[in-house]
Design an enzyme around this catalytic site. Sequence first.
Site, PDB file in Angstrom:
ATOM      1  N   ASP A 116      17.375  44.692  52.008  1.00 57.88           N
ATOM      2  CA  ASP A 116      17.017  44.229  50.452  1.00 57.88           C
ATOM      3  C   ASP A 116      17.330  43.271  50.102  1.00 57.88           C
ATOM      4  OD1 ASP A 116      16.161  47.136  50.411  1.00 57.88           O
ATOM      5  OD2 ASP A 116      17.735  47.714  48.971  1.00 57.88           O
ATOM      6  N   HIS A 131      22.030  44.364  53.437  1.00 59.58           N
ATOM      7  CA  HIS A 131      21.539  43.342  52.390  1.00 59.58           C
ATOM      8  C   HIS A 131      21.636  41.720  52.887  1.00 59.58           C
ATOM      9  CE1 HIS A 131      22.340  46.997  49.812  1.00 59.58           C
ATOM     10  NE2 HIS A 131      21.634  46.367  48.999  1.00 59.58           N
TER      11      HIS A 131
END
Length: 248
Positions: free
Chosen positions: A67, A217
Site C-alpha cells: 500500500d 506498507h
Amino acid sequence: MKLTAFVPFLLCTLLSAGPLSNKELNWYFVQHGQSISAPKEASQFIDKYNVYYVGDQSKKQIFLTFDEGYENGYTAKILDVLKENKVPAAFFVVKPYIKQNPDLIKRMEAEGHLVCNHSSTHPSMASVTDPTKFNKEFDDVNEEYKKLVGKDIPKFFRPPMGKFSESSLQKTQEKGYKTVFWSFAYRDWLVDNQPTHIFAKNKILGKAHSGEIMLLHAVSKTNTEILDDIIKELKNQGYEFKSLNDLP
C-alpha cells in the site's frame, strides 16, 4: 399461484429485501492453521462481489502487495529488491501518489508490476454513499494513471483502511473492479515506531501460508531492509511469488 396473488407477493419480497447495507465493517481474516476465512460479519455475502483475500490455498503461492499512501523514500529500493529476485508485486496507490511520484509509477509499470487503485482521497468507502463521489474516488485515480502511462489502471481495488460495506463491495464490482483484501498484514506502517528486524522476520515467515495475499506498507524502513531476506527464505521454503493476475 394466481397472478393477482403473485403481484403483491413479489412486491412484498422486493420490499423485504431492501437496499444493501451501508454498515461499515472492518476487514480481518480468521486463520485456522493453514486455512483462511473471511470475517463472520461478511461471510454471508462476501463471495458475491469479486472479493479476494486469499488465493488457491492448495498451492504454495504468495501474492505480494504494497500500500502506497505517500512516499517515504523506500520504494526505489523495494523495486531494486523485487527486480533482483524476479518477483512481481502489486502497488496500491492513491491519486496524490501518482502525481507526486511519476517516475516511480512508470518504473513499476515498466518492470512488470501492477499499479492498482487505492482511491483518490483514502476515505472509508462504506462512508461514501453518494454515487457520484463514490465513482470519483475510482475515476480520478484511473485518469491520473492513464494520463501518465497511456492506459487504464488494472482493475484491482484495495479499500482504504480495510473499511467496507456490502453496498460498497457491490458498487466496486459494478465498476468492473476486483476488491483485494489480504490474508497477512502486521503493524508496519508506524514510521516512528518500526518493528525490529527479528520481530518482523518472525512475524512474516511464521504466518506464511499457501495462497497468501501479503500486505506490506512501503513506508516501512524495516520492510525495506528485510525484504530481500524474506523473499529468499520464502523461496527456499518452496513458495512461488505470483501476480494478482494469476488469482483463481
